[in-house]
Design a protein around this motif. Structure first.
Motif, PDB file in Angstrom:
ATOM      1  N   THR A   1      22.986  32.434  98.356  1.00 23.14           N
ATOM      2  CA  THR A   1      22.010  31.957  97.590  1.00 23.14           C
ATOM      3  C   THR A   1      20.519  32.712  97.741  1.00 23.14           C
ATOM      4  O   THR A   1      20.052  32.904  98.736  1.00 23.14           O
ATOM      5  N   THR A   2      20.040  33.017  96.657  1.00 30.63           N
ATOM      6  CA  THR A   2      18.862  33.882  96.719  1.00 30.63           C
ATOM      7  C   THR A   2      17.436  32.922  96.002  1.00 30.63           C
ATOM      8  O   THR A   2      17.900  32.309  95.181  1.00 30.63           O
ATOM      9  N   ALA A   3      16.390  33.471  96.323  1.00 36.29           N
ATOM     10  CA  ALA A   3      15.383  32.763  95.758  1.00 36.29           C
ATOM     11  C   ALA A   3      15.168  33.365  94.371  1.00 36.29           C
ATOM     12  O   ALA A   3      15.518  34.435  94.115  1.00 36.29           O
ATOM     13  N   GLU A   4      14.717  32.813  93.359  1.00 32.50           N
ATOM     14  CA  GLU A   4      14.604  32.996  92.318  1.00 32.50           C
ATOM     15  C   GLU A   4      13.183  33.756  92.011  1.00 32.50           C
ATOM     16  O   GLU A   4      12.342  33.409  92.385  1.00 32.50           O
ATOM     17  N   LYS A   5      13.085  35.125  91.329  1.00 27.35           N
ATOM     18  CA  LYS A   5      12.020  35.762  91.130  1.00 27.35           C
ATOM     19  C   LYS A   5      11.238  35.198  89.865  1.00 27.35           C
ATOM     20  O   LYS A   5      12.160  35.314  88.832  1.00 27.35           O
ATOM     21  N   ILE A   6      10.169  34.925  89.867  1.00 30.25           N
ATOM     22  CA  ILE A   6       9.655  34.273  88.682  1.00 30.25           C
ATOM     23  C   ILE A   6       8.374  35.151  88.255  1.00 30.25           C
ATOM     24  O   ILE A   6       7.756  34.952  87.254  1.00 30.25           O
ATOM     25  N   PHE A   7       7.992  36.116  89.107  1.00 30.94           N
ATOM     26  CA  PHE A   7       6.921  37.150  88.591  1.00 30.94           C
ATOM     27  C   PHE A   7       6.923  38.452  89.413  1.00 30.94           C
ATOM     28  O   PHE A   7       7.387  38.431  90.805  1.00 30.94           O
ATOM     29  N   ASP A   8       6.549  39.283  88.582  1.00 31.36           N
ATOM     30  CA  ASP A   8       6.807  40.847  89.207  1.00 31.36           C
ATOM     31  C   ASP A   8       5.512  41.399  88.308  1.00 31.36           C
ATOM     32  O   ASP A   8       5.878  41.844  87.141  1.00 31.36           O
ATOM     33  N   LEU A   9       4.411  41.938  89.008  1.00 31.76           N
ATOM     34  CA  LEU A   9       3.437  42.458  88.306  1.00 31.76           C
ATOM     35  C   LEU A   9       3.883  43.637  87.389  1.00 31.76           C
ATOM     36  O   LEU A   9       3.523  43.802  86.460  1.00 31.76           O
ATOM     37  N   ASN A  10       4.589  44.585  88.440  1.00 34.67           N
ATOM     38  CA  ASN A  10       4.689  45.793  87.562  1.00 34.67           C
ATOM     39  C   ASN A  10       5.630  45.804  86.454  1.00 34.67           C
ATOM     40  O   ASN A  10       5.626  46.440  85.409  1.00 34.67           O
ATOM     41  N   GLU A  11       6.768  45.012  86.839  1.00 37.71           N
ATOM     42  CA  GLU A  11       7.766  44.655  85.656  1.00 37.71           C
ATOM     43  C   GLU A  11       7.135  44.173  84.294  1.00 37.71           C
ATOM     44  O   GLU A  11       7.287  44.437  83.444  1.00 37.71           O
ATOM     45  N   GLN A  12       6.371  43.129  84.664  1.00 41.09           N
ATOM     46  CA  GLN A  12       5.870  42.235  83.515  1.00 41.09           C
ATOM     47  C   GLN A  12       4.802  43.177  82.982  1.00 41.09           C
ATOM     48  O   GLN A  12       4.635  42.949  81.451  1.00 41.09           O
TER      49      GLN A  12
END
Length: 119
Positions: A100-111
């Motif tokens: 179980t991993t945390a959900e990534k909801i924001f990534d400055l560079n990707e977005q």
């Protein structure tokens, strides 16, 4: 390469021991665990503690494969036996269960590039 974030809960009475063990791993008998992680395919592994939460950032090709490789390493098995009782719910770092991993909801560079990937 995938980046994972795992969050686990430590029993409050073991926070000091857990932090000390990690901070001193490179200068103690546990240095072998650092090499075990690398051999298991970890490109990067960072551990943070906030209150009694352990936050692990783990970078590898596939976390289940990496954990299965770790499970075959005696140094890792000794490490896991030592720290497992310190967790409120002991995670299995052996690839035998879904991670179980945390959900990534924001990534400055990707977005900024117009995308958001989970790993």
């Amino acid at each position: 390469m995938k980046k994972y974030c795992l969050v686990n809960t430590l029993k409050p009475e073991h926070i000091y021991d857990y932090v000390k063990l990690h901070k001193e791993a490179h200068i103690t008998e546990w240095k072998t665990q650092l090499h075990a992680l690398k051999r298991a395919g970890a490109v990067n592994c960072q551990t943070y503690v906030y209150d009694n939460l352990v936050i692990i950032f783990y970078e590898c090709e596939d976390i289940i494969d990496s954990f299965k490789t770790l499970a075959m390493n005696e140094d890792n098995n000794r490490w896991q036996a030592k720290v497992a009782p310190w967790f409120a719910r002991s995670p299995k770092f052996d690839g035998s269960e879904e991670v179980t991993t945390a959900e990534k909801i924001f990534d400055l560079n990707e977005q900024l590039e117009g995308k958001l990937t989970q790993y």
